[in-house]
Design a protein around this motif. Sequence first.
Motif, PDB file in Angstrom:
ATOM      1  N   TYR A 109       0.819  -1.189  -0.086  1.00 45.88           N
ATOM      2  CA  TYR A 109       0.101  -0.057   0.038  1.00 45.88           C
ATOM      3  C   TYR A 109       0.745   1.153   0.007  1.00 45.88           C
ATOM      4  O   TYR A 109       1.824   1.288   0.580  1.00 45.88           O
ATOM      5  CB  TYR A 109      -1.057  -0.055   1.361  1.00 45.88           C
ATOM      6  CG  TYR A 109      -2.051  -0.988   1.365  1.00 45.88           C
ATOM      7  CD1 TYR A 109      -2.911  -1.019   0.061  1.00 45.88           C
ATOM      8  CD2 TYR A 109      -2.009  -1.819   2.399  1.00 45.88           C
ATOM      9  CE1 TYR A 109      -3.862  -2.153   0.080  1.00 45.88           C
ATOM     10  CE2 TYR A 109      -3.103  -2.928   2.579  1.00 45.88           C
ATOM     11  CZ  TYR A 109      -3.836  -2.927   1.146  1.00 45.88           C
ATOM     12  OH  TYR A 109      -4.954  -3.991   1.102  1.00 45.88           O
ATOM     13  N   ASN A 110       0.237   2.201  -0.737  1.00 42.28           N
ATOM     14  CA  ASN A 110       0.958   3.567  -0.690  1.00 42.28           C
ATOM     15  C   ASN A 110       0.003   4.249   0.279  1.00 42.28           C
ATOM     16  O   ASN A 110      -1.132   4.677   0.160  1.00 42.28           O
ATOM     17  CB  ASN A 110       0.882   4.264  -2.096  1.00 42.28           C
ATOM     18  CG  ASN A 110       1.602   5.718  -2.144  1.00 42.28           C
ATOM     19  OD1 ASN A 110       2.542   5.770  -1.061  1.00 42.28           O
ATOM     20  ND2 ASN A 110       1.432   6.562  -2.968  1.00 42.28           N
ATOM     21  N   LEU A 111       0.724   4.694   1.608  1.00 40.53           N
ATOM     22  CA  LEU A 111       0.088   4.897   2.822  1.00 40.53           C
ATOM     23  C   LEU A 111       0.092   6.350   3.149  1.00 40.53           C
ATOM     24  O   LEU A 111       1.163   7.011   2.966  1.00 40.53           O
ATOM     25  CB  LEU A 111       0.321   4.237   4.059  1.00 40.53           C
ATOM     26  CG  LEU A 111      -0.456   4.029   5.163  1.00 40.53           C
ATOM     27  CD1 LEU A 111      -0.240   2.763   5.879  1.00 40.53           C
ATOM     28  CD2 LEU A 111       0.262   4.939   6.111  1.00 40.53           C
ATOM     29  N   LEU A 112      -0.739   7.029   3.527  1.00 39.52           N
ATOM     30  CA  LEU A 112      -0.796   8.440   3.981  1.00 39.52           C
ATOM     31  C   LEU A 112      -1.594   8.535   5.373  1.00 39.52           C
ATOM     32  O   LEU A 112      -2.672   8.095   5.413  1.00 39.52           O
ATOM     33  CB  LEU A 112      -1.643   9.396   3.117  1.00 39.52           C
ATOM     34  CG  LEU A 112      -1.705  10.808   3.431  1.00 39.52           C
ATOM     35  CD1 LEU A 112      -0.433  11.687   3.650  1.00 39.52           C
ATOM     36  CD2 LEU A 112      -2.640  11.458   2.392  1.00 39.52           C
ATOM     37  N   VAL A 113      -1.109   9.156   6.143  1.00 34.57           N
ATOM     38  CA  VAL A 113      -1.945   9.412   7.586  1.00 34.57           C
ATOM     39  C   VAL A 113      -2.298  10.793   7.628  1.00 34.57           C
ATOM     40  O   VAL A 113      -1.508  11.933   7.404  1.00 34.57           O
ATOM     41  CB  VAL A 113      -0.947   9.469   8.611  1.00 34.57           C
ATOM     42  CG1 VAL A 113      -1.776   9.632  10.045  1.00 34.57           C
ATOM     43  CG2 VAL A 113      -0.486   8.084   9.042  1.00 34.57           C
ATOM     44  N   ILE A 114      -3.712  11.264   7.694  1.00 40.11           N
ATOM     45  CA  ILE A 114      -4.204  12.402   7.764  1.00 40.11           C
ATOM     46  C   ILE A 114      -4.798  12.602   9.268  1.00 40.11           C
ATOM     47  O   ILE A 114      -5.530  11.993   9.649  1.00 40.11           O
ATOM     48  CB  ILE A 114      -5.642  12.516   6.877  1.00 40.11           C
ATOM     49  CG1 ILE A 114      -4.966  12.450   5.308  1.00 40.11           C
ATOM     50  CG2 ILE A 114      -6.200  13.903   6.974  1.00 40.11           C
ATOM     51  CD1 ILE A 114      -6.305  12.391   4.467  1.00 40.11           C
ATOM     52  N   ILE A 115      -4.088  13.696   9.831  1.00 40.85           N
ATOM     53  CA  ILE A 115      -4.262  14.031  11.441  1.00 40.85           C
ATOM     54  C   ILE A 115      -5.671  15.078  11.358  1.00 40.85           C
ATOM     55  O   ILE A 115      -5.384  16.089  10.663  1.00 40.85           O
ATOM     56  CB  ILE A 115      -3.071  14.411  11.839  1.00 40.85           C
ATOM     57  CG1 ILE A 115      -2.094  13.330  11.948  1.00 40.85           C
ATOM     58  CG2 ILE A 115      -3.660  14.877  13.492  1.00 40.85           C
ATOM     59  CD1 ILE A 115      -0.663  13.790  11.839  1.00 40.85           C
ATOM     60  N   LEU A 116      -6.510  14.574  12.107  1.00 33.02           N
ATOM     61  CA  LEU A 116      -7.797  15.657  12.247  1.00 33.02           C
ATOM     62  C   LEU A 116      -7.273  16.384  13.460  1.00 33.02           C
ATOM     63  O   LEU A 116      -7.363  16.044  14.750  1.00 33.02           O
ATOM     64  CB  LEU A 116      -8.989  15.039  12.407  1.00 33.02           C
ATOM     65  CG  LEU A 116      -9.309  13.954  11.388  1.00 33.02           C
ATOM     66  CD1 LEU A 116     -10.640  13.106  11.656  1.00 33.02           C
ATOM     67  CD2 LEU A 116      -9.790  14.761   9.875  1.00 33.02           C
TER      68      LEU A 116
END
Length: 383
Positions: free
Chosen positions: A35-42
């Motif tokens: 997977y090409n992974l990204l973390v989005i922090i709210l």
Amino acid sequence: MFNYIVITPFFPSSNSFRGTYLLDQVKAIKSNSNYNLLVIILSPFLAKSEGEYFIEGVHCKTFKIIDFPSFILPSFFNKINIKRFQKFLKKNYIKVNSKSIIHGHINYPSLNFLDFFSRKFSCKTILQHHGLDILQRNTGINIPFLKSFQNKLILKRFIKLSDLITIHVAVSSVVKNNLIKINAKLEDKIYICINGVDISKFYIQKIKKNNNDKFTIGCVANFWKIKDQMTLLKSINILKTRGIDDLNVKFVGTGETRKKCIKYANKYNIKCDFIDQLKHSDLLSFYNQLDLFVLPSIDEAFGCVYLEALACGVPFIGVKNQGIEDVIKNDLKKIQLFKSGCIINLSKLIHHFYSNKIKIEFDNKYKIENTVKKLLNHINPNE
């Protein structure tokens, strides 16, 4: 294109190590998949944040959400936030399609964004629950009548949207049971994923303990009532009155009950070290100085610290009917678990470990790479 997106209200950065387990989990997902992974922090709109950054090879971006303080009226600004979020995705070239996987953590506000992805792209959505307080009733506003209103809003929205989530991940069987109590329709959608341990960070060191021959007990937790450090201190005092005076307790944490615990330890001359906090990287040497780890928490969904200590060769004691019971072998429960608040029972268990050199092996199935592999296989069984 990012085909695995993690949505979370907290994640470690250069200024904070809150959510360290999530970082370990994300790294394990990356290393055990393509997977090409990204973390989005709210992040709250007015809170300081690092924007876009990388941490230990993980790509993170921050999205600022508009909300009332203490989310008094949860989801009041949801339509505005979702419109802003769509612009955020476009501006940052974050493309999503039906094959994407969106993995959210904590009910609010992550559930709202998972609902958006599900409706907009018909992709798989995952909501991971880390605590027993699924609906976050113990957080937010403290004014009683507002709190009651807030809880009703959160419950109503959870019932409405939780059925649409592809998979609900619970960190233990007690969390699963709490989810089912809230919405029985979720039972077949719940997968239990134990919080595994990164054994590159936690392992037995070949060093001599510098505890001056004292039997050293460790406890890592915030000083809150539910963590119940006082029960541990009272149990130690029982042993002390019976002539066992070579015990030393090392506490790590801050919080509302800390002063009370220090006062009690001083009053009864209990040998204790009170450490405000440790960097996650310093826990390795901390655990390796211990003979026993005890966390008497009475509201523990799982407790990563138990298995971290065990991976460092340190046996642990916990409370019955909590999440950690899932990983304790049946024949060891009588020496590793005690009834909540029972200081006599706990003192007997501590004395048992004190009097006997008991070694409990860390089970490799709880290595984080193994727990994550099983999770990934559950998400996409055909890959």
